[in-house]
Design a protein around this motif. Structure first.
Motif, PDB file in Angstrom:
ATOM      1  N   PRO A   1       6.432  -3.209  -8.770  1.00 48.82           N
ATOM      2  CA  PRO A   1       6.027  -4.462  -8.136  1.00 48.82           C
ATOM      3  C   PRO A   1       4.687  -4.971  -8.648  1.00 48.82           C
ATOM      4  O   PRO A   1       4.002  -4.320  -9.431  1.00 48.82           O
ATOM      5  CB  PRO A   1       5.930  -4.080  -6.657  1.00 48.82           C
ATOM      6  CG  PRO A   1       5.532  -2.633  -6.690  1.00 48.82           C
ATOM      7  CD  PRO A   1       6.226  -2.052  -7.901  1.00 48.82           C
TER       8      PRO A   1
ATOM      9  N   GLN B   1       1.910  -5.410  -6.951  1.00 41.78           N
ATOM     10  CA  GLN B   1       0.898  -4.463  -6.489  1.00 41.78           C
ATOM     11  C   GLN B   1       1.431  -3.051  -6.719  1.00 41.78           C
ATOM     12  O   GLN B   1       2.621  -2.799  -6.553  1.00 41.78           O
ATOM     13  CB  GLN B   1       0.605  -4.683  -5.004  1.00 41.78           C
ATOM     14  CG  GLN B   1       0.128  -6.092  -4.680  1.00 41.78           C
ATOM     15  CD  GLN B   1      -1.184  -6.439  -5.354  1.00 41.78           C
ATOM     16  OE1 GLN B   1      -2.049  -5.589  -5.531  1.00 41.78           O
ATOM     17  NE2 GLN B   1      -1.342  -7.699  -5.757  1.00 41.78           N
ATOM     18  N   ASP B   2       0.547  -2.129  -7.101  1.00 42.56           N
ATOM     19  CA  ASP B   2       1.038  -0.798  -7.496  1.00 42.56           C
ATOM     20  C   ASP B   2       1.634   0.000  -6.333  1.00 42.56           C
ATOM     21  O   ASP B   2       2.465   0.875  -6.543  1.00 42.56           O
ATOM     22  CB  ASP B   2      -0.087   0.015  -8.147  1.00 42.56           C
ATOM     23  CG  ASP B   2      -1.307   0.196  -7.255  1.00 42.56           C
ATOM     24  OD1 ASP B   2      -1.189   0.883  -6.230  1.00 42.56           O
ATOM     25  OD2 ASP B   2      -2.366  -0.349  -7.593  1.00 42.56           O
ATOM     26  N   LEU B   3       1.232  -0.288  -5.088  1.00 42.56           N
ATOM     27  CA  LEU B   3       1.780   0.370  -3.894  1.00 42.56           C
ATOM     28  C   LEU B   3       1.699   1.891  -3.943  1.00 42.56           C
ATOM     29  O   LEU B   3       2.548   2.598  -3.395  1.00 42.56           O
ATOM     30  CB  LEU B   3       3.239  -0.063  -3.667  1.00 42.56           C
ATOM     31  CG  LEU B   3       3.485  -1.569  -3.469  1.00 42.56           C
ATOM     32  CD1 LEU B   3       4.957  -1.822  -3.201  1.00 42.56           C
ATOM     33  CD2 LEU B   3       2.623  -2.125  -2.350  1.00 42.56           C
TER      34      LEU B   3
ATOM     35  N   LEU C   1       0.494   5.446  -2.792  1.00 42.41           N
ATOM     36  CA  LEU C   1       0.160   5.962  -1.463  1.00 42.41           C
ATOM     37  C   LEU C   1      -1.240   6.567  -1.505  1.00 42.41           C
ATOM     38  O   LEU C   1      -1.485   7.525  -2.254  1.00 42.41           O
ATOM     39  CB  LEU C   1       1.185   7.014  -1.041  1.00 42.41           C
ATOM     40  CG  LEU C   1       2.637   6.507  -0.982  1.00 42.41           C
ATOM     41  CD1 LEU C   1       3.577   7.661  -0.650  1.00 42.41           C
ATOM     42  CD2 LEU C   1       2.778   5.386   0.030  1.00 42.41           C
TER      43      LEU C   1
ATOM     44  N   ASN D   1       1.978  10.986  -6.282  1.00 44.01           N
ATOM     45  CA  ASN D   1       2.515   9.622  -6.303  1.00 44.01           C
ATOM     46  C   ASN D   1       3.582   9.467  -7.385  1.00 44.01           C
ATOM     47  O   ASN D   1       4.646   8.896  -7.149  1.00 44.01           O
ATOM     48  CB  ASN D   1       1.387   8.611  -6.544  1.00 44.01           C
ATOM     49  CG  ASN D   1       0.823   8.038  -5.260  1.00 44.01           C
ATOM     50  OD1 ASN D   1       1.460   7.218  -4.593  1.00 44.01           O
ATOM     51  ND2 ASN D   1      -0.370   8.468  -4.904  1.00 44.01           N
TER      52      ASN D   1
ATOM     53  N   SER E   1       2.028   3.533 -11.650  1.00 50.45           N
ATOM     54  CA  SER E   1       3.149   2.786 -11.081  1.00 50.45           C
ATOM     55  C   SER E   1       4.303   2.681 -12.070  1.00 50.45           C
ATOM     56  O   SER E   1       5.476   2.822 -11.701  1.00 50.45           O
ATOM     57  CB  SER E   1       2.668   1.390 -10.661  1.00 50.45           C
ATOM     58  OG  SER E   1       3.712   0.661 -10.042  1.00 50.45           O
TER      59      SER E   1
END
Length: 265
Positions: free
Chosen positions: A93, A95-97, A99, A107, A155
C-alpha cells in the motif's frame, strides 16, 4: 512489450468483460466504474496505471485483490477464474503499515506466519533476504528507527513473501522526498528484475511511470470501457538519463496534456 512478445508469454492477470459499480448504502443508486472491460497482463511485465484522482485506479486494485467482486465478468489469476482472490496476490500500500511493536524481521515474516509456519522457521527464512533487500543488520530494529525508504523496502519484501507472482504497488513512493524517491525507483527496478514477478503499479508521476514500465494504462472518464495502453519505447536495462531522449520527452508531454485534460474536463 511488443505484441509478439506478449504472445510468447502466459497471461497472469486477465479481466474478461468485467463490469463494476459502487452502490450507495441503501443499495438504491450505483456509480458505474468499469463497463465490460477486457485486458490482459503477462508474466514478468511491469504495468503502471496513471489517471486523475477518482478515475478508478484504486477500484481496479480492490477488484484484483478480491476486496471487491465484479457485477459481471471474470477476473483470472494465472489462467484460472478466481472468485475468492483474497491473499492470492502480493499488495504493497501507499503507507507501509508496518506494525510498530514488531521488529523488522518480525514484520517481514508476517505473510509466512499467516500460512501457519512456526515463528522460528518464518524468521529463519526472512533473515537471508534482509541483506538482499539492503536491510542487513536491521533485523532487530523497530519501524520508527528506519528511514522512509528503508521502511518501504521492508514493505516490499513483505509483499514478495506472499508467494504470489503478481505484486500490486499502490503509490508506494509518494510520501518520500524527491532524492529518496529516485533512489527507490532504481532499487525497485533491480528487485523486479531479480524477482521475475509481474508488477502492477499506481502512480501520479508520469516520469516514474515512463522509467519503470513496459506498458502504461491511462484511466479516463467513467465508466471505463477500454483501457488506453501506451507502450514505453525503452529497452532494458535502462537508466533515468534515458528519459531525456526526445521521443520520451514528447511522450511525457502527451501524457501530461492528456491527464490535464481529464482534470480540467
Amino acid at each position: 512489450m511488443s505484441k509478439c512478445g506478449q504472445e510468447k508469454r502466459k497471461k497472469v492477470l486477465e479481466f474478461q468483460n468485467v463490469t463494476f459499480s459502487y452502490k450507495d448504502k441503501q443499495q438504491t443508486e450505483s456509480t458505474p466504474i468499469l463497463q465490460r472491460v477486457n485486458t490482459a497482463i503477462y508474466e514478468r511485465e511491469f504495468i503502471t496505471i496513471i489517471g486523475a484522482s477518482g478515475s478508478g485506479k484504486s477500484t481496479l486494485f480492490r477488484l484484483i485483490t478480491g476486496l471487491e467482486n465484479p457485477d459481471e465478468g471474470h477476473i483470472l489469476l494465472n489462467g484460472e477464474a478466481e472468485e475468492h482472490r483474497l491473499g492470492k496476490v502480493g499488495y504493497m500500500p501507499q503507507q507501509d503499515l508496518l506494525l510498530p511493536w514488531r521488529t523488522i524481521q518480525e514484520n517481514a515474516a508476517l505473510p509466512i506466519e499467516l500460512k501457519r509456519v512456526r515463528k522460528e522457521e518464518a524468521y529463519k527464512r526472512v533473515l537471508p533476504l534482509l541483506e538482499e533487500f539492503g536491510l542487513e543488520g536491521m533485523e532487530n530494529r523497530f519501524p520508527h528507527e528506519l528511514s522512509g525508504g528503508m521502511r518501504q523496502r521492508v514493505s516490499f519484501l513483505r509483499a514478495t513473501l506472499s508467494g504470489s507472482n503478481i505484486l500490486l504497488l499502490d503509490e508506494p513512493f509518494s510520501a518520500l522526498d524527491a532524492i529518496t524517491r529516485l533512489s527507490m525507483q532504481e532499487w525497485l527496478m533491480e528487485q523486479w528484475e531479480k524477482q521475475k514477478t509481474t508488477v502492477v503499479f499506481i502512480t501520479h508521476d508520469v516520469n516514474e511511470a515512463l522509467f519503470l514500465s513496459d506498458r502504461i494504462f491511462v484511466f479516463g472518464e467513467k465508466p471505463i470501457r477500454t483501457l488506453q495502453e501506451v507502450d514505453v519505447p525503452l529497452g532494458r536495462p535502462r537508466s533515468l538519463k534515458d528519459l531525456n531522449q526526445p521521443s520520451l520527452i514528447e511522450l511525457k508531454d502527451q501524457l501530461l496534456e492528456q491527464l490535464r485534460g481529464k482534470v480540467m474536463g
